[in-house]
Design an enzyme around this catalytic site. Structure first.
Site, PDB file in Angstrom:
ATOM      1  N   ASP A   9      -3.446  -7.919  -3.618  1.00  0.00           N
ATOM      2  CA  ASP A   9      -3.834  -7.995  -2.021  1.00  0.00           C
ATOM      3  C   ASP A   9      -5.218  -7.187  -1.587  1.00  0.00           C
ATOM      4  OD1 ASP A   9      -1.649  -5.429  -1.194  1.00  0.00           O
ATOM      5  OD2 ASP A   9      -2.571  -5.473  -2.856  1.00  0.00           O
ATOM      6  N   HIS A 265      -4.120   3.435  -9.218  1.00  0.00           N
ATOM      7  CA  HIS A 265      -3.077   2.520  -8.945  1.00  0.00           C
ATOM      8  C   HIS A 265      -3.460   1.070  -9.785  1.00  0.00           C
ATOM      9  CE1 HIS A 265      -0.761   4.711  -6.366  1.00  0.00           C
ATOM     10  NE2 HIS A 265      -1.495   4.715  -5.369  1.00  0.00           N
TER      11      HIS A 265
HETATM   12  O1  RIB Z   1       1.653   1.633  -4.034  1.00  0.00           O
HETATM   13  C1  RIB Z   1       0.064   1.165  -4.503  1.00  0.00           C
HETATM   14  C2  RIB Z   1       0.047  -0.461  -4.393  1.00  0.00           C
HETATM   15  O2  RIB Z   1       0.170  -0.857  -3.079  1.00  0.00           O
HETATM   16  C3  RIB Z   1      -1.298  -0.850  -4.575  1.00  0.00           C
HETATM   17  O3  RIB Z   1      -1.216  -2.298  -5.185  1.00  0.00           O
HETATM   18  C4  RIB Z   1      -2.157  -0.939  -3.515  1.00  0.00           C
HETATM   19  O4  RIB Z   1      -3.308  -1.877  -3.598  1.00  0.00           O
HETATM   20  C5  RIB Z   1      -0.954  -1.424  -2.632  1.00  0.00           C
HETATM   21  O5  RIB Z   1      -1.029  -2.779  -2.580  1.00  0.00           O
HETATM   22 CA    CA Z   2      -2.644  -3.949  -4.551  1.00  0.00          CA
END
Ligand code: RIB
Ligand code: CA
Length: 343
Positions: A9, A265
């Site tokens: 996303d 992340h």
């Molecule tokens: O909590 C972090 C996640 O949520 C990552 O994938 C960031 O891109 C959002 O999608």
């Molecule tokens: Ca993400």
């Protein structure tokens, strides 16, 4: 060689994960499948194509996926983290006041090459059937597409090499509530449905991604040495780093004088594919709370007790990362992009 389909996303940290997967000599990035989450599905899809074009990877397929979660009502997009365009407000024409932020969402085809004719779920199923046990699904957004692919093809877990998920948290505080992480909160029913199936599934959650921080010095080294790729990562991360430093996981470090920084992340999920030994895992039945005060919480049975409640019976083990060699992952991310970026 790991063949990867990245469900994403994009999303500022998604862009970092895409850059890392594209550059990594041990990864063949087959496709991006897009999903709502950080931003609406139209912006997520056009961002995916823009990132690939900017990084010199126009040949990577893009298949558009879900616009909303499967059961719950959609939550607001995290534009306060990723910007109004989902890319830190650096998408061409998206600077405040420019046309792109005032018109209806541009569809991906309005700006970029055509998309795959199959939607994300059918694309994943077709690819897994064509190359059984060869493809690793890496999911770094809400799990709506993966759950829909599983619903359409219940044999999917036996057709993939693995499923690696960025999401959830066990001991680390959540980033959207004290117990919930964004990807799981955005579609808790999808996440819970996946953990009922017998994948080789591994969760890379906040317990480890909040340990792998990227400071401006790290991000600047990419701008200085990774050309278009580094420029995109540096410029798109300005808004994101500011959020993390002011109010996110880097707030405390910042108050103690640390340099501006952000959490890695999504790229940590890519790192798990190529260096799983940099992580330790806990394994057991996993549930995701579908509603109420703890909605989106990942609940993991770490002891394997014989629980009498039916919610916990007959569920396969899910592996959840609980610790990581953060410096090793960070250095691999930086060196791979600097040494192997396409442009
Ligand atoms: O909590 C972090 C996640 O949520 C990552 O994938 C960031 O891109 C959002 O999608
Ligand atoms: Ca993400």
């Amino acid at each position: 060689m790991h063949k990867v389909i990245l469900d994403t996303d994009p999303g500022v940290d998604d862009a970092m994960a895409i850059a890392y997967a594209l550059a990594h000599p041990d990864i063949e990035l087959l496709a991006l499948t897009t999903v709502f989450g950080n931003i609406n599905i139209d912006y997520a899809t056009r961002n995916a194509q823009y990132i690939l074009e900017t990084l010199g990877a126009q040949s990577v397929a893009v298949a558009k996926g879900a616009a909303v979660p499967g059961v719950q009502s959609p939550l607001p997009h995290a534009d306060f983290v990723h910007g109004a365009d989902g890319l830190g407000n650096v998408y061409p024409g998206s600077q405040p006041g420019s046309a792109a932020t005032q018109t209806a969402p541009l569809t991906a085809t309005a700006r970029h090459a055509s998309l795959e004719p199959l939607d994300a779920a059918d694309f994943i199923i077709a690819a897994a059937r064509a190359e059984p046990q060869q493809i690793t699904l890496v999911a770094v957004g809400p799990l709506t597409n993966i759950a829909e692919a599983l619903r359409r093809e219940p044999e999917l877990p036996s057709l993939v090499a693995g499923l690696v998920i960025m999401g959830g948290t066990v001991s680390e505080p959540g980033n959207v509530s004290p117990v919930a992480e964004a990807n799981f909160l955005n579609d808790p029913h999808a996440a819970d449905a996946l953990f009922a199936a017998d994948w080789p599934a591994t969760v890379v959650g906040l317990d480890v991604t909040h340990r792998i921080m990227l400071g401006d010095s790290h991000l600047k080294s990419l701008q200085d040495h990774a050309r278009n790729t580094g420029d995109l990562i540096w410029s798109s991360s300005r808004f994101y780093v500011d959020f993390y430093t002011r109010s996110g996981a880097a707030k405390e470090a910042s108050e103690q004088g640390a340099e501006p920084q952000c959490a890695m992340h999504d790229a940590a999920a890519v790192a798990y594919v190529v260096m799983p030994d940099a992580f330790t895992v806990a394994s057991g039945a996993a549930r995701v709370i579908p509603d109420g005060l703890a909605v989106g919480q990942l609940a993991l049975d770490r002891k394997g007790y014989a629980y009498s409640l039916p919610h916990w019976q007959n569920r396969p083990a899910t592996h959840v990362c609980m610790s990581v060699d953060a410096e090793r992952v960070r250095q691999d991310f930086l060196s791979i992009i600097i040494d192997h970026h396409i442009r």
